[in-house]
Design an enzyme around this catalytic site. Structure first.
Site, PDB file in Angstrom:
ATOM      1  N   GLU A 131     -28.715  -0.286 -23.238  1.00 12.48           N
ATOM      2  CA  GLU A 131     -28.918   0.767 -22.237  1.00 12.48           C
ATOM      3  C   GLU A 131     -28.092   2.011 -22.559  1.00 12.48           C
ATOM      4  O   GLU A 131     -27.420   2.578 -21.714  1.00 12.48           O
ATOM      5  CB  GLU A 131     -28.572   0.251 -20.831  1.00 12.48           C
ATOM      6  N   GLY A 144      -3.817   4.778   0.857  1.00 13.43           N
ATOM      7  CA  GLY A 144      -4.679   3.609   0.721  1.00 13.43           C
ATOM      8  C   GLY A 144      -4.789   3.074  -0.679  1.00 13.43           C
ATOM      9  O   GLY A 144      -5.608   2.185  -0.932  1.00 13.43           O
ATOM     10  N   GLY A 192      29.146   8.668  37.294  1.00 14.05           N
ATOM     11  CA  GLY A 192      29.680   7.469  36.670  1.00 14.05           C
ATOM     12  C   GLY A 192      31.189   7.381  36.670  1.00 14.05           C
ATOM     13  O   GLY A 192      31.757   6.557  35.940  1.00 14.05           O
TER      14      GLY A 192
END
Length: 1479
Positions: A785, A1004, A1289
């Site tokens: 091919e 990815g 506090g």
């Protein structure tokens, strides 16, 4: 060949025994030799075995012999209660043919007077109305086509009459064939059946020169007769009347006035005039009549001549039409005679696909013209009318075949369904008769309800789809879905062909659409109903109404009734041509179709070339082990010849291909369209070379671009060095392939230079003499091919051809194979291809591209090919050998496979083989068996397979190998691909040498995984004392599992801003410390320091995932990292970072990344910016990367752990970390970056952080930076203020102080609560005096004063004794929760007293802790306030900018102090602390 007769019930089966048959099986399965489905054979199948002497047959059942058969004897067997008789002729059969044309009856019996005398049969044959009838005898069994007869039955040609040891067949009406094992005695005339040339060659059929009769085109002109002359317009009376009148007048005058002579003269004159006029009139009348008769006679003769001429032309036209368009009934007769007119039309014929639809009056093809003249000025007489009548009559030819053209476009057939179906039968039959199946194929689309009507057509070869065994019959959804899609793709390919206007597609498809609803939703309608006249299709639409037809129908035929029809539209114009339908019957249709199906149409030079030849047949053997492989390998020498057989050009005429450079080679082309057998030919050639040549003499490298599987059968063969494929679509296919091939060429050149030779034959001679160590086989590069390869990789083919040209003397041969040679064979390829093999080509243009002629377009047989060498030095047509044929060691050669024939193709039932067990398995092919034999020969001869120049592409997933030890100092991180060196090996990261690592790539594609692989590899070799990790996971948390590693000091997220700030400070301090240590040891690197120092410094690796975020959101951190990366490497601090963009890392930092790992980038310019131009690209495969240190290496990075998918990898990573934690469990983990807890309780504070309590120190919180306890040092600063706004506090701070004081066992604690009584919980404590009123405060002050005065006396005495430093007293503490209440509850005297005590007794253990608002401490001017202002120790629970007691630095946009936090101020300096919460 003897015969075996099997008789059971009312049936008889005949089986011909060959010499090869050893065992015959009678059973109820299709694979058995004789199938009797009605018997169960519970005791086992019947087996007939030939004995060694061949004179008898043994009969066995279930392996037990139950009898014997001798010639012309029989045996009866009880099979499950049913009788079966088996008889054996025992001798060769002889055939007799008798002429019975003059006989009315033929008697067959043992009577000497019988026509055929025999003891085996008794029946008679009688002719009744031209047909033979068989009359059986009740006492003698007679079978017709295997079924026993009991009554008289009419016979047809081909019916077989069976009786013991004899067969009777009428091969013609007058020819009776008798086959018998004994001599036949007959009084009938023995003859040979007359055979036409076509029948002699049957079933082979070839076209003969066609007889074409031209239709007359003469011009016949008919002249009109001359105009008939006008008669005298005057009648006789008009001629006579004047003189008569004059005579009467004169007579009257004479009577009145007589004149004598004058009167007489006048009377005589007028009388003469009357007589002469009358005579003249009569004479002229007669002459006129004669002229008229002569005119009629002459013109009548003229018309008769013209009539005869026109009649001859009319008859000629009639004969020509009847010759070229015979009826379907005539065609049936022609086919039975194998007439030479079968398939006489070709695609180039003018009447291609012209068919007869009936008979009609058609216009004459000759021209009849009449000289009309000026009819307006003449009268019409009967002669003129006769001429006009003749011209009119002969302008049409009566009752002749009426053809229509179905060669293109769509035609419609409208009428009653039964009539239309019958006419379609005729059209199909005509087309099938005149047109070969090479030129025309049918596809019929009809309702399944009409299948019986269409069934006979399936036998026509034209209904078999190209390259398939399926029939072109579409009648339900299954056939539609399975067949139409492939047909549609074929039409679509034709439609997309850019040169479709210049070519004729073959075969031409004729679609018959009788049920449009079946394909109404199918895409193929776009070709059937539109104008597609240039893609080789015609369409016949059949319907009951014309409204159902497409608008593109160019011809419409309407069937009015069973005898009449009309062409309504022809060539898109109204025609209205009536015609009469041809009479026909369905009888003989199937015989017609079956006969055509049996013909094998041969085209071109194919007389002696076999249709099919297997590889072993070409090699003239039946078994693979009979191939002389060892002898071939030892005797065949490539230096002399490379000739091997590839096929046959005659029955025993072998075609060889010799790629020796002095013969057909060294390079060539192979071309063939889909299904032509191109891949099979290449496989045959490869196999033939392997059979003939030693693996060290010949080797193959197959380039199978798309991984078509051509090389699959050879995968273990020693000659195959590799298969170059790009099945995964790698960008580096061409570069890797060329690198491999060039490396092989360079390797060969080096060996040639070493041994001073310049040709492979000289080198191999040295190798055989033992002077050269390494064999170099002829290397065959076979590219399948290559057209597609060239279109996608043009540079590769160009370089490949160039390399092959250079490699001529190096023993490199190139074979390029393709389906479509057009446009891909350039001058370079053509000039280097000495041989060319062309199988079937799509069209003439493709054939010309490969052979420079159109011959290959005419090939129709798969595997048939032309071999052309040079400029037609060799030009041969041959049949290539089929190596993929099923391998059959023994058995019936013709029964390779058994199939059920269906409309969808062949369905295999079983595979025939002598071994019953093998018949149940898929049979091996010849190529498989020969390859096995080659491999076995290799093992026997102990031949070592040569190394391959081509290495397979890197796999997409690779697990990380076992951890290496620290001493190795090299870590394999991936598999490196170096085709130019013919090598694939581990890529090693050199510990401490390869420096910082930058990992780049688009999202990815494995950056984080690569980092994980590196970190796990290092962790496996070094313990937590030697290696510390600081992991910055700014990506998608891919590094989160590494948080559990014992080497991980700390893990950072993007929002850990404070921790990152502390890390920066930590790194500065760490680097400074290391620099100081290096200076002490006078070394410059961590390697030298650890080698010289007993206290080893750990390697610190900072792993930062997604550096892009740092540049965008953390510029200060980026600046610090640049410095650390620059200075840290020598100090043992290394960086591994990932980024998705090159621009995400500044050049100063980039320059300090010694090792760059570049994964796939969507934008290829990013890769170029990083590492420049490289010979290979990075494929879009996770983990695929280029690693650049000195050079770029294409690498597949190892996965951090083994696993088929990411989930399994993650699980194995976790297991690996658990293993490491267990291994290093006794080694302390590195310290993390200290961070305040999110919530700090008093219990956690005291138990976790306050590990050692020193006397005089009151822990009040954790330092924000160091996360270490911060304490009030009562020795240096005895008093402390708690400053803050309301509800900030302060009370909680007082509680913290109280809890810490109570642990130290104070002398006394006086507690003045605030207005809100926030400390009421301490009221009941024994060691705390809870003060509610002024009096109680005064009392406590008195008690405290007394204690303190006593201490003062002791202190003075100790000072005098010089031991004051040894004194220590428990604290006396006055705690005030609210300065405002203290001021409100006491007067100035008491306040002054407290202030005096603070001044006098602070060194004696008296301490004051006062809480209040910042304003409360500064607005007063009393003695107590003034004394409180002097205190330089405080805890602020307010912003530094909101108080003025202490001069502390603050920012303009100072943030509010968070609950639970405050500032510890001492000596003018502050530090932020986290204050524990007291519950």
């Amino acid at each position: 060949m003897s015969q075996l007769w099997v008789l059971y019930e009312t049936y008889c089966q005949l089986f011909s025994l060959t010499n090869e048959e050893k065992v015959i099986v009678i059973g109820n399965q299709l694979e058995h030799h004789v199938t009797v489905s009605s018997f169960s054979f519970r005791n086992g199948y019947i087996q007939i075995e030939k004995k060694s002497d061949g004179s008898t047959l043994a009969v066995l059942q279930g392996g037990r012999q139950i009898g014997e058969l001798k010639p012309r004897c029989s045996i009866t067997i009880d099979v499950d209660g049913q009788q079966m008789t088996i008889a054996w002729s025992g001798e060769e059969q002889r055939k007799y043919v008798y002429y019975v044309g003059q006989q009315s009856e033929v008697l067959v019996s043992n009577d000497p007077q019988a026509d055929i005398e025999t003891t085996n049969a008794r029946f008679s044959l009688r002719k009744h109305r031209g047909q033979w009838v068989v009359i059986p005898d009740d006492d003698a069994p007679l079978f017709l086509n295997g079924v026993q007869l009991s009554d008289a039955v009419s016979l047809r040609n081909g019916d077989v009459l069976l009786c013991p040891y004899m067969q009777f067949v009428f091969i013609e009406e007058d020819l009776l064939a008798v086959t018998s094992s004994e001599e036949v005695v007959s009084s009938l005339t023995e003859t040979m059946p007359p055979l036409s040339e076509m029948k002699k060659k049957y079933p082979m059929y070839r076209r003969t020169p066609r007889m074409i009769y031209e239709l007359p085109s003469d011009k016949v002109s008919i002249s009109f007769p001359s105009q008939e002359g006008d008669g005298d317009p005057r009648g006789l009376w008009l001629m006579v009347l004047p003189p008569v009148m004059m005579l009467l007048v004169i007579g009257a005058v004479a009577l009145i006035q007589p004149r004598g002579v004058f009167i007489m003269i006048s009377i005589a004159m007028f009388a003469t005039t009357i007589v002469t006029s009358t005579a003249q009139y009569m004479r002229e009348k007669k002459a006129r009549q004669m002229r008229k008769e002569k005119r009629r006679r002459i013109y009548t003769n003229y018309l008769e001549q013209k009539r005869e001429e026109l009649q001859a032309l009319s008859e000629k036209q009639r004969n020509v039409l009847y010759y070229h368009f015979p009826s379907f009934e005539q065609m049936k007769s022609f086919v039975m005679q194998v007439n030479s007119r079968i398939w006489e039309r070709t695609a180039e014929s003018a009447d291609f696909l012209h068919v007869r639809i009936g008979t009609a009056d058609v216009p004459a093809t000759y021209e009849v013209s009449v000289s009309m003249g000026d009819l307006a000025n003449r009268e019409i007489d009967d002669l003129l009318e006769q001429a006009q009548h003749i011209a009119k009559v002969y302008q049409t030819v009566k009752h002749v075949p009426l053809p229509i053209d179905v060669s293109h476009g769509a035609i419609g057939m409208v009428g009653k369904r039964s009539i239309v179906n019958g006419e379609i039968e005729q059209l199909v039959g005509q087309i099938a008769f005149f047109h070969s199946y090479h030129d025309v194929r049918f596809v019929a689309i009809f309702s399944e309800d009409d299948y019986k009507h269409w069934e006979w057509m399936k036998w026509l070869p034209h209904f078999q789809l190209p390259n398939s065994f399926a029939k072109g019959l579409i009648y339900n959804e299954q056939t539609r879905d399975q067949l139409l899609s492939s047909i549609y793709e074929m039409l679509r390919e034709r439609a997309l062909d850019e040169e479709k206007d210049k070519k004729r597609f073959s075969p031409h498809f004729v679609f018959i659409v009788a049920d449009r609803s079946l394909i109404a939703e199918h895409v193929i309608l776009e070709y059937l109903e539109e104008k597609n006249e240039d893609i080789g299709i015609s369409v016949i639409f059949a319907s009951e109404t014309k409204e159902s037809l497409t608008e593109n129908v160019h011809t419409l035929v309407q069937y009015i009734n069973e005898r009449e029809g009309e062409i309504v539209i022809q060539h898109r114009k109204a025609a209205h041509i009536p015609f009469q339908l041809d009479e026909h019957s369905t009888e003989g249709n199937e015989s017609f179709a079956r006969m055509l199906r049996s013909l094998n149409h041969q085209k071109g030079m194919s007389n002696s070339i076999p249709e099919k030849v297997t590889f072993l047949e070409m090699m003239q053997t039946r078994r693979a082990n009979e191939l002389q492989i060892v002898q071939n390998w030892l005797s065949c020498q490539t230096s002399r010849s490379l000739a091997v057989p590839i096929g046959l050009k005659g029955r025993n005429d072998v075609v060889e291909l010799n790629l020796h450079e002095k013969a057909h080679g060294p390079h060539g082309l192979v071309a063939g369209t889909t299904g032509s057998g191109k891949s099979e030919l290449l496989q045959t050639y490869i196999l033939s070379l392997a059979v003939h040549f030693h693996p060290h003499e010949v080797a193959f490298l197959i380039i199978d671009y798309k991984g078509g599987g051509m090389a699959q059968p050879f995968k273990n063969m020693p000659h195959l060095l590799g298969t170059i494929t790009n099945i995964h679509g790698s960008k580096n296919f061409s570069a890797r392939a060329l690198a491999s091939i060039n490396s092989e060429l360079k390797k060969r050149q080096r060996l040639f230079d070493r041994y001073e030779v310049n040709h492979i034959n000289d080198y191999m001679e040295l190798y055989k003499q033992g002077k050269a160590e390494q064999p170099l086989p002829h290397l065959f590069l076979i590219a399948d091919e290559f057209a597609e390869l060239k279109s996608e990789e043009p540079d590769f083919i160009r370089e490949l051809v160039s390399a092959a040209r250079i490699g001529r003397s190096l023993g490199v041969h190139l074979i390029l194979a393709t389906q479509k040679p057009r446009g891909v064979i350039d001058e370079q390829i053509w000039s280097n291809a000495r041989f060319r093999i062309s199988l079937k080509m799509q069209d003439v243009n493709d054939s010309k591209e490969i052979l420079r002629n159109g011959d290959a377009a005419a090939i129709t047989v798969p595997g048939r090919a032309y071999l052309q060498v040079g400029n037609n030095e060799v030009y041969e047509l041959f049949q290539s050998a089929w190596s993929g044929a099923p391998y059959v060691e023994e058995g019936v050669e013709a029964e390779d496979e058994i199939h059920i024939v269906t409309d969808l193709g062949l369905v295999p039932v079983s595979n025939v083989a002598t071994d019953r067990k093998r018949s149940r398995q898929k049979p091996k092919t010849e190529i498989e068996m020969v390859v096995e034999q080659i491999i076995e020969t290799q093992k026997q001869l102990n031949i070592e397979k040569l190394p391959s120049p081509w290495l397979p592409p890197l796999p997409p997933r690779l697990a990380r190998p076992a951890s290496v030890t620290a001493e190795a100092n090299a870590f394999p991180i991936g598999l490196k691909d170096e085709p130019e060196l013919q090598s694939q090996s581990d890529y090693f990261y050199q510990w401490l040498e390869d420096g910082n690592i930058g990992i780049f790539g688009s999202a990815g594609y494995g950056k984080s995984t690569t980092m994980m692989t590196l970190l796990l590899s290092f962790a496996g070799a070094y313990n937590p004392a030697q290696l510390h990790y600081y992991i910055f996971d700014f990506g998608n948390s891919a590094l989160l599992p590494l948080r559990q590693l014992p080497h991980t000091a700390d893990y950072f997220r993007l929002d850990d801003e404070k921790k990152i700030e502390k890390f920066i400070k930590f790194m500065k301090e760490e680097m400074e410390q290391r620099k100081q240590r290096f200076m002490e040891k006078e070394v410059s690197t961590i390697k030298l320091y650890n080698a010289l120092s007993e206290e080893k410094l750990p390697i610190i690796i900072v792993a930062l995932d997604n550096f892009d975020v740092v540049k965008e959101e953390m510029p200060d951190f980026e600046t610090q990292l640049i410095q650390y990366a620059r200075d840290g490497q020598s100090l043992g601090i290394f960086f591994i970072m990932t980024a998705t963009r090159v621009s995400g890392i500044r050049p100063p930092l980039m320059n300090n990344l010694k090792t760059k790992i570049v994964h796939y980038f969507i934008d290829s310019s990013e890769k170029f910016s990083l590492i420049g131009r490289t010979p290979y690209d990075v494929d879009p495969i996770p983990g695929r990367a280029l690693i650049k240190k000195d050079n770029a290496a294409l690498t597949q990075i190892y996965l951090p752990a083994d696993g088929e998918d990411d989930i399994e990898v993650l699980e194995n990573v976790k297991r690996e970390m658990e293993r490491l934690k267990e291994v290093y469990q006794h080694i302390p983990k590195p310290k993390p970056i200290p961070m305040l807890p999110p919530r700090l309780s008093m219990s956690v504070f005291t138990n976790t952080y306050v590990q050692h309590r020193a006397s005089g120190f009151i822990p009040v919180g954790l330092d924000e930076q160091t996360v270490r306890p911060v304490a009030i040092n009562m020795r240096t600063d005895p008093h402390c203020l708690i400053v803050g706004q309301s509800r900030k506090g302060k009370t909680n701070v007082v509680k913290v102080i109280l809890e810490s004081l109570l642990v130290q066992e104070p002398e006394s604690i006086g507690l003045l609560d605030g207005i809100d009584r926030g400390l009421a919980g301490y009221a009941n404590r024994d060691d705390i005096t809870y003060i509610e009123a002024k009096e109680r405060l005064a009392q406590w002050l008195n008690e405290a004063d007394a204690v303190l005065q006593q201490r003062e006396r002791e202190y003075i005495q100790a000072v005098n004794e010089n031991r004051a430093t040894t004194l220590a007293w428990p604290p006396v503490v006055f705690v005030v929760d609210s300065l405002l209440r203290l001021q409100q509850e006491t007067d100035s005297i008491m306040q002054g007293r407290i202030a005096n005590m603070m001044k006098q007794y602070s060194h004696l253990g008296f301490h004051v802790f006062v809480a209040g608002n910042a304003n409360e401490f500064v607005k007063g001017f009393d003695a107590l306030t003034a004394e409180l202002k002097q205190i330089r120790q405080a805890i602020l629970v307010t912003k530094k900018s909101e108080q003025s007691l202490f001069a502390l630095p603050f920012t303009r946009n100072e943030q509010e102090i968070e609950p639970g936090f405050g500032y510890f101020v001492v000596g003018g300096k502050d530090q932020k602390i986290q204050i524990p919460k007291v519950e």
